[in-house]
Scaffold this motif. Structure first.
Motif, PDB file in Angstrom:
ATOM      1  N   ARG A  66       0.827  -1.197   0.000  1.00 41.46           N
ATOM      2  CA  ARG A  66       0.000   0.000   0.000  1.00 41.46           C
ATOM      3  C   ARG A  66       0.867   1.254   0.000  1.00 41.46           C
ATOM      4  O   ARG A  66       0.619   2.207  -0.735  1.00 41.46           O
ATOM      5  N   LYS A  67       1.923   1.246   0.825  1.00 44.13           N
ATOM      6  CA  LYS A  67       2.819   2.388   0.920  1.00 44.13           C
ATOM      7  C   LYS A  67       3.512   2.634  -0.423  1.00 44.13           C
ATOM      8  O   LYS A  67       3.614   3.780  -0.894  1.00 44.13           O
ATOM      9  N   LYS A  68       3.952   1.553  -1.060  1.00 44.89           N
ATOM     10  CA  LYS A  68       4.622   1.654  -2.350  1.00 44.89           C
ATOM     11  C   LYS A  68       3.676   2.199  -3.412  1.00 44.89           C
ATOM     12  O   LYS A  68       4.040   3.078  -4.199  1.00 44.89           O
ATOM     13  N   LYS A  69       2.438   1.698  -3.429  1.00 42.45           N
ATOM     14  CA  LYS A  69       1.440   2.118  -4.419  1.00 42.45           C
ATOM     15  C   LYS A  69       1.077   3.600  -4.229  1.00 42.45           C
ATOM     16  O   LYS A  69       0.949   4.341  -5.198  1.00 42.45           O
ATOM     17  N   GLU A  70       0.903   4.042  -2.978  1.00 45.45           N
ATOM     18  CA  GLU A  70       0.585   5.445  -2.704  1.00 45.45           C
ATOM     19  C   GLU A  70       1.718   6.351  -3.195  1.00 45.45           C
ATOM     20  O   GLU A  70       1.470   7.424  -3.758  1.00 45.45           O
ATOM     21  N   LYS A  71       2.957   5.917  -2.991  1.00 46.21           N
ATOM     22  CA  LYS A  71       4.105   6.697  -3.423  1.00 46.21           C
ATOM     23  C   LYS A  71       4.120   6.833  -4.951  1.00 46.21           C
ATOM     24  O   LYS A  71       4.363   7.923  -5.486  1.00 46.21           O
ATOM     25  N   GLU A  72       3.826   5.729  -5.660  1.00 52.17           N
ATOM     26  CA  GLU A  72       3.782   5.761  -7.125  1.00 52.17           C
ATOM     27  C   GLU A  72       2.690   6.704  -7.620  1.00 52.17           C
ATOM     28  O   GLU A  72       2.897   7.474  -8.556  1.00 52.17           O
ATOM     29  N   MET A  73       1.530   6.651  -6.981  1.00 57.41           N
ATOM     30  CA  MET A  73       0.407   7.499  -7.403  1.00 57.41           C
ATOM     31  C   MET A  73       0.732   8.974  -7.201  1.00 57.41           C
ATOM     32  O   MET A  73       0.398   9.817  -8.036  1.00 57.41           O
ATOM     33  N   LYS A  74       1.393   9.323  -6.092  1.00 57.71           N
ATOM     34  CA  LYS A  74       1.776  10.715  -5.836  1.00 57.71           C
ATOM     35  C   LYS A  74       2.773  11.210  -6.883  1.00 57.71           C
ATOM     36  O   LYS A  74       2.679  12.341  -7.363  1.00 57.71           O
ATOM     37  N   GLU A  75       3.733  10.351  -7.246  1.00 54.99           N
ATOM     38  CA  GLU A  75       4.728  10.736  -8.248  1.00 54.99           C
ATOM     39  C   GLU A  75       4.072  10.992  -9.603  1.00 54.99           C
ATOM     40  O   GLU A  75       4.420  11.939 -10.296  1.00 54.99           O
ATOM     41  N   LYS A  76       3.108  10.144  -9.977  1.00 61.63           N
ATOM     42  CA  LYS A  76       2.418  10.324 -11.255  1.00 61.63           C
ATOM     43  C   LYS A  76       1.583  11.600 -11.262  1.00 61.63           C
ATOM     44  O   LYS A  76       1.506  12.299 -12.261  1.00 61.63           O
ATOM     45  N   GLU A  77       0.950  11.927 -10.123  1.00 62.65           N
ATOM     46  CA  GLU A  77       0.170  13.161 -10.036  1.00 62.65           C
ATOM     47  C   GLU A  77       1.068  14.378 -10.159  1.00 62.65           C
ATOM     48  O   GLU A  77       0.718  15.360 -10.806  1.00 62.65           O
ATOM     49  N   LYS A  78       2.248  14.313  -9.541  1.00 62.05           N
ATOM     50  CA  LYS A  78       3.204  15.425  -9.642  1.00 62.05           C
ATOM     51  C   LYS A  78       3.665  15.597 -11.086  1.00 62.05           C
ATOM     52  O   LYS A  78       3.769  16.719 -11.588  1.00 62.05           O
ATOM     53  N   ALA A  79       3.965  14.488 -11.746  1.00 62.41           N
ATOM     54  CA  ALA A  79       4.408  14.551 -13.143  1.00 62.41           C
ATOM     55  C   ALA A  79       3.307  15.116 -14.033  1.00 62.41           C
ATOM     56  O   ALA A  79       3.578  15.913 -14.934  1.00 62.41           O
ATOM     57  N   ALA A  80       2.083  14.727 -13.782  1.00 61.12           N
ATOM     58  CA  ALA A  80       0.960  15.232 -14.577  1.00 61.12           C
ATOM     59  C   ALA A  80       0.764  16.729 -14.319  1.00 61.12           C
ATOM     60  O   ALA A  80       0.443  17.487 -15.234  1.00 61.12           O
ATOM     61  N   GLY A  81       0.973  17.160 -13.083  1.00 58.72           N
ATOM     62  CA  GLY A  81       0.867  18.581 -12.749  1.00 58.72           C
ATOM     63  C   GLY A  81       1.936  19.412 -13.432  1.00 58.72           C
ATOM     64  O   GLY A  81       1.681  20.521 -13.890  1.00 58.72           O
TER      65      GLY A  81
END
Length: 97
Positions: A66-81
């Motif tokens: 879960r921790k790993k998946k949350e980290k990946e999702m945050k990175e993708k949101e930052k990249a999209a931003g």
């Protein structure tokens, strides 16, 4: 019952069958995470469909996953931003590349 008078050649048979083949599946990108998915289906990576969360993907994962998946999702949101913040290129800048 109808009986053929002559044999149909291989080319005639193959012309008839030319439209019978498998087509490649058309995939779209998930607007939330960017993974390729079939159209009109829930994204199995993030659990979203049409901008609303349908499946809680993190619920079934272990704490470490879960921790790993949350980290990946945050990175993708930052990249999209960052991509959204970039200004569009002018004609001069496009011709330089």
């Amino acid at each position: 019952m109808g009986v053929p008078k002559q044999k149909h050649t291989k080319s005639r048979r193959n012309k008839r069958r030319s439209h019978i083949f498998l087509k490649a599946a058309t995939l779209t990108k998930c607007p939330k995470c960017g993974q390729p998915i079939l159209p009109h289906t829930i994204c199995l990576n993030c659990g979203y469909y049409k901008g609303t969360e349908v499946i809680d993907v993190l619920k079934k994962l272990t704490k470490k996953e879960r921790k790993k998946k949350e980290k990946e999702m945050k990175e993708k949101e930052k990249a999209a931003g960052k991509e959204a913040k970039e200004k569009p290129l002018t004609w001069e800048e496009m011709s330089k590349k």
